[in-house]
Design an enzyme around this catalytic site. Sequence first.
Site, PDB file in Angstrom:
ATOM      1  N   GLU A 132       0.841  -1.196   0.000  1.00 16.19           N
ATOM      2  CA  GLU A 132       0.000   0.000   0.000  1.00 16.19           C
ATOM      3  C   GLU A 132       0.881   1.253   0.000  1.00 16.19           C
ATOM      4  O   GLU A 132       1.734   1.420   0.876  1.00 16.19           O
ATOM      5  CB  GLU A 132      -0.947   0.031   1.203  1.00 16.19           C
ATOM      6  CG  GLU A 132      -1.854   1.266   1.152  1.00 16.19           C
ATOM      7  CD  GLU A 132      -2.955   1.288   2.191  1.00 16.19           C
ATOM      8  OE1 GLU A 132      -2.930   0.461   3.130  1.00 16.19           O
ATOM      9  OE2 GLU A 132      -3.855   2.147   2.064  1.00 16.19           O
TER      10      GLU A 132
ATOM     11  N   GLU B 166     -12.410   3.068   2.860  1.00 17.00           N
ATOM     12  CA  GLU B 166     -11.690   3.155   4.129  1.00 17.00           C
ATOM     13  C   GLU B 166     -11.959   4.528   4.740  1.00 17.00           C
ATOM     14  O   GLU B 166     -11.762   5.554   4.088  1.00 17.00           O
ATOM     15  CB  GLU B 166     -10.193   2.970   3.903  1.00 17.00           C
ATOM     16  CG  GLU B 166      -9.406   2.939   5.208  1.00 17.00           C
ATOM     17  CD  GLU B 166      -7.940   2.601   4.979  1.00 17.00           C
ATOM     18  OE1 GLU B 166      -7.426   1.726   5.692  1.00 17.00           O
ATOM     19  OE2 GLU B 166      -7.305   3.200   4.099  1.00 17.00           O
TER      20      GLU B 166
HETATM   21 MN    MN Z   1      -5.613   2.698   2.948  1.00 15.42          MN
END
Ligand code: MN
Length: 306
Positions: A154, A248
């Site tokens: 990520e 998110e």
């Molecule tokens: Mn994230």
Amino acid sequence: MTPIGVRRNVLGIHALVWVKEWDTANAEIAIGRTADAGFDLVEMPMLDPGAIDVERVRAALDRASIDVRCSLGLPFDADVSSEDDSVVARGEAHLEKALEASSALGAPLLTGVLYSALGKYQSPPTALGWSNSVNALGRLADRAERLGVTLGLEVVNRYESNLINTAASAMRMVDEIGRDNVVIHLDTYHMNIEEGDFAGPIFACGDRLGYVHVGESHRGYLGAGVVDFASLFRALVDVGYDGAITFESFSASTTPMELAGTLGVWRGNWVDPMDVALRARGYIEAVLTAAKEGRLDRHKVTRVVA
Ligand code: MN
């Protein structure tokens, strides 16, 4: 409604939208709410791989027909990008435990800040730290392949890692790791801080893009910040991205204290998880459909949704 002939992306939501504590009972609550809100998958934190009874949680996922992905950020005392071999070894042990738990849950992806600690560094990365991370992730990728798990890197902003802050540096790391089961995970919240725009990084990753987080610039309601979701979704459609898209969001009322401290979640972006979740799903579906139908050139994103 999904247009005929267009493959539908699986839509996910992060478990910590729903619950503040992370244990088996809360995992079951998160699965139920994920299904109630019409999402296809839930992302589960692997900050403490032993926090849940994976057999029970896997059974709950199966009953609800909800997919799962797993994610984590390493602590500083288990940082695989450290120059200290003992710290790197602790990091690899942590990642192995998380990988085993992810596999036992049935997750095809373990992603997040696997390559360094999650947090604010006080100095730039070193060449030795970079290569320690590349080597550790190569070994982990080999173990992951035997379990049928893909690893995601990520890309996060400068306050949450010093190692991979852009899609370009993620591509460099993926190339150096040299394993097919390592993909790049982009997140619009971080892209808004580090990248020049929301389309270029998607094209830069191409078919190495394996997971996407959609988060607003303040991590609250989608469409209520400055992220250019029209550009993002147009680019995802243009590269033929058919993977998961996961919402998110963090609010002070629901984020666990330690994680809130690391991520700087001080304010209450929202109070009602179901409200923020339902609006996020509606927003993603509306903008994605508009992108697939080529309507985003004529409509501003804010006019596509209520
Ligand atoms: Mn994230």
